[in-house]
Design a protein around this motif. Sequence first.
Motif, PDB file in Angstrom:
ATOM      1  N   LYS A 156      32.171 -41.436   5.548  1.00 47.66           N
ATOM      2  CA  LYS A 156      30.783 -41.084   5.851  1.00 47.66           C
ATOM      3  C   LYS A 156      30.096 -40.343   4.707  1.00 47.66           C
ATOM      4  O   LYS A 156      28.873 -40.162   4.739  1.00 47.66           O
ATOM      5  CB  LYS A 156      30.719 -40.217   7.122  1.00 47.66           C
ATOM      6  N   ASP A 157      30.833 -39.886   3.708  1.00 47.26           N
ATOM      7  CA  ASP A 157      30.212 -39.155   2.603  1.00 47.26           C
ATOM      8  C   ASP A 157      30.953 -39.416   1.294  1.00 47.26           C
ATOM      9  O   ASP A 157      31.604 -38.533   0.723  1.00 47.26           O
ATOM     10  CB  ASP A 157      30.192 -37.648   2.896  1.00 47.26           C
ATOM     11  N   PRO A 158      30.864 -40.650   0.779  1.00 48.76           N
ATOM     12  CA  PRO A 158      31.567 -40.976  -0.470  1.00 48.76           C
ATOM     13  C   PRO A 158      31.079 -40.159  -1.662  1.00 48.76           C
ATOM     14  O   PRO A 158      31.839 -39.918  -2.594  1.00 48.76           O
ATOM     15  CB  PRO A 158      31.274 -42.471  -0.661  1.00 48.76           C
ATOM     16  N   THR A 159      29.814 -39.705  -1.629  1.00 47.53           N
ATOM     17  CA  THR A 159      29.304 -38.884  -2.736  1.00 47.53           C
ATOM     18  C   THR A 159      30.049 -37.561  -2.804  1.00 47.53           C
ATOM     19  O   THR A 159      30.470 -37.119  -3.880  1.00 47.53           O
ATOM     20  CB  THR A 159      27.797 -38.628  -2.564  1.00 47.53           C
ATOM     21  N   LEU A 160      30.229 -36.916  -1.651  1.00 46.88           N
ATOM     22  CA  LEU A 160      30.970 -35.656  -1.617  1.00 46.88           C
ATOM     23  C   LEU A 160      32.404 -35.864  -2.098  1.00 46.88           C
ATOM     24  O   LEU A 160      32.941 -35.053  -2.861  1.00 46.88           O
ATOM     25  CB  LEU A 160      30.966 -35.085  -0.196  1.00 46.88           C
ATOM     26  N   VAL A 161      33.017 -36.948  -1.678  1.00 47.13           N
ATOM     27  CA  VAL A 161      34.385 -37.248  -2.103  1.00 47.13           C
ATOM     28  C   VAL A 161      34.443 -37.448  -3.616  1.00 47.13           C
ATOM     29  O   VAL A 161      35.368 -36.974  -4.286  1.00 47.13           O
ATOM     30  CB  VAL A 161      34.914 -38.490  -1.362  1.00 47.13           C
ATOM     31  N   SER A 162      33.434 -38.128  -4.171  1.00 46.27           N
ATOM     32  CA  SER A 162      33.418 -38.374  -5.624  1.00 46.27           C
ATOM     33  C   SER A 162      33.294 -37.098  -6.425  1.00 46.27           C
ATOM     34  O   SER A 162      33.676 -37.052  -7.598  1.00 46.27           O
ATOM     35  CB  SER A 162      32.269 -39.330  -5.981  1.00 46.27           C
ATOM     36  N   LEU A 163      32.765 -36.041  -5.785  1.00 48.33           N
ATOM     37  CA  LEU A 163      32.610 -34.746  -6.443  1.00 48.33           C
ATOM     38  C   LEU A 163      33.830 -33.852  -6.250  1.00 48.33           C
ATOM     39  O   LEU A 163      33.827 -32.686  -6.640  1.00 48.33           O
ATOM     40  CB  LEU A 163      31.364 -34.032  -5.912  1.00 48.33           C
ATOM     41  N   GLY A 164      34.875 -34.390  -5.625  1.00 49.99           N
ATOM     42  CA  GLY A 164      36.104 -33.643  -5.427  1.00 49.99           C
ATOM     43  C   GLY A 164      36.214 -32.986  -4.076  1.00 49.99           C
ATOM     44  O   GLY A 164      37.158 -32.235  -3.811  1.00 49.99           O
ATOM     45  N   GLY A 165      35.240 -33.243  -3.187  1.00 45.64           N
ATOM     46  CA  GLY A 165      35.247 -32.645  -1.861  1.00 45.64           C
ATOM     47  C   GLY A 165      35.612 -33.642  -0.790  1.00 45.64           C
ATOM     48  O   GLY A 165      36.250 -34.658  -1.047  1.00 45.64           O
ATOM     49  N   GLY A 166      35.207 -33.319   0.427  1.00 44.55           N
ATOM     50  CA  GLY A 166      35.475 -34.189   1.561  1.00 44.55           C
ATOM     51  C   GLY A 166      36.450 -33.557   2.538  1.00 44.55           C
ATOM     52  O   GLY A 166      36.926 -32.434   2.348  1.00 44.55           O
ATOM     53  N   ALA A 167      36.744 -34.300   3.612  1.00 37.92           N
ATOM     54  CA  ALA A 167      37.693 -33.833   4.622  1.00 37.92           C
ATOM     55  C   ALA A 167      39.093 -33.808   4.022  1.00 37.92           C
ATOM     56  O   ALA A 167      39.558 -34.806   3.471  1.00 37.92           O
ATOM     57  CB  ALA A 167      37.644 -34.737   5.836  1.00 37.92           C
ATOM     58  N   ILE A 168      39.774 -32.645   4.149  1.00 39.42           N
ATOM     59  CA  ILE A 168      41.075 -32.506   3.494  1.00 39.42           C
ATOM     60  C   ILE A 168      42.215 -32.208   4.464  1.00 39.42           C
ATOM     61  O   ILE A 168      43.377 -32.384   4.117  1.00 39.42           O
ATOM     62  CB  ILE A 168      41.039 -31.395   2.422  1.00 39.42           C
ATOM     63  N   ASP A 169      41.887 -31.765   5.678  1.00 38.47           N
ATOM     64  CA  ASP A 169      42.962 -31.423   6.613  1.00 38.47           C
ATOM     65  C   ASP A 169      42.375 -31.267   8.010  1.00 38.47           C
ATOM     66  O   ASP A 169      41.144 -31.258   8.195  1.00 38.47           O
ATOM     67  CB  ASP A 169      43.656 -30.134   6.184  1.00 38.47           C
ATOM     68  N   ILE A 170      43.269 -31.133   8.992  1.00 41.28           N
ATOM     69  CA  ILE A 170      42.848 -30.875  10.363  1.00 41.28           C
ATOM     70  C   ILE A 170      43.691 -29.751  10.957  1.00 41.28           C
ATOM     71  O   ILE A 170      44.790 -29.468  10.476  1.00 41.28           O
ATOM     72  CB  ILE A 170      42.957 -32.130  11.261  1.00 41.28           C
ATOM     73  N   GLU A 171      43.138 -29.095  11.969  1.00 43.93           N
ATOM     74  CA  GLU A 171      43.873 -28.147  12.798  1.00 43.93           C
ATOM     75  C   GLU A 171      43.553 -28.471  14.249  1.00 43.93           C
ATOM     76  O   GLU A 171      42.401 -28.818  14.570  1.00 43.93           O
ATOM     77  CB  GLU A 171      43.465 -26.704  12.499  1.00 43.93           C
TER      78      GLU A 171
END
Length: 438
Positions: A156-171
């Motif tokens: 849902k947010d490939p731009t954020l992922v390209s900047l090194g961010g995005g969803a990284i884990d769950i709890e």
Amino acid sequence: MCKRFKKKGEILMRSSRVPGFFKLSVAERLNFFTNECKFNEEEKRLLLGLTPFPIKIADSMIENTVGLMPIPLGIATNFKINGEDRFIPMATEEPSVVAAASNAAKTAYEKGGFFTSLSGSIMRGQIQVLDIADPYSAMARIYEKKAEILKRCNAKDPTLVSLGGGAIDIEVNVIKTSNQSMLILHLLVDTRDAMGANAVNTMAEAVAPFIETITSGRVALRIISNLADRRIARARAVFSAKQLGGIEVVKNIVNAFEFAEFDPYRAVTHNKGIMNGISAVVLATGNDTRAVEAGAHAYASISGQYRSLTKWEINADGDLAGSIELPMAVGIVGGATKSHPVARLALKILDIHTAEELAGSIAAVGLAQNLAAMRALATEGIQKGHMALHARNLAMMAGANENEIDQIVQQAVKEQDVRYDRILELTKQLQKGVVNGK
């Protein structure tokens, strides 16, 4: 980028020390920053209010727009943060806030200023799942599908992922209320230089149907949490005991902190003073004051009792050492930080380039604001300086002209009688030519 520097050996460094800055006129202060930050004529007009804030932008920001409510924008000086001098833009209607922050920063300056850190840029998105027959087994099934959940979120947010961010884990947790058991999934999203609410909420809503499939439950709420405990800003500084007024003043400040640390009635006003400075910078930069305030107060209660956001102690040299720790969900991209023209100028004045730098600067202001308030409480009391500045507002309310205000304020302070009825009387006397016997 701001360009005024001072020379130290062969190193050129920006200086936030501007003696007598408060004595300058508004035009002189603006000219200073025009040279400092290379403002163009349109930027100057925006800051002066000569170019009105576009009502179309205002109407796109909120609903049912009917007009604008300007808030004064001031600059706190004397801040050295991680070795870099910074001017701090502060949007506030409350007298004494900007002056107090500047004075406290000056006390810390010769001891190295403020040092800051940020624990990360991770925000939490919460997904509430109800009507589950086997919540603990459902928790296990969610963890088994973690990779797929993160994949769907990041799509849902490939731009954020390209900047090194995005969803990284769950709890995942099971909460037992008085009526039911509910499963709560936390999406941990690295939002980088954005505050991240839109990105997190979009991911939570997008993945909700998949969570229902995994759990055989019903997803209800899907929303960001403003308790940003994976985005903690910290700041520390040392304040000279001599400049504060001596060791007895320092001891009184520590005593005032201990009062706030163990009594919530004191702590709430103590922390309100901290937020006077923090919220002013958050607002000036177009960030979400309510999110930061809510997160700060929740964090102050995280031990089970509402406590001080700051810590104060006497170091081995007999000086006052202070530190602050609180969630700081702010960004430099997206939202009003980009859509509001004055917010963009505030970031230009700050001369920062990452959300981490902004979060640290805001935390430093909170620490300075707290020191200023406690120093006043430990010495002459909070009202003396505050009311002297408030007297200007009262004089304007009483109908004083611009060239009459200073004389009225000086007389009221001299009499130690800063009440509206006395200010009104002084205004009438001055306009009749009888103040100070004239």
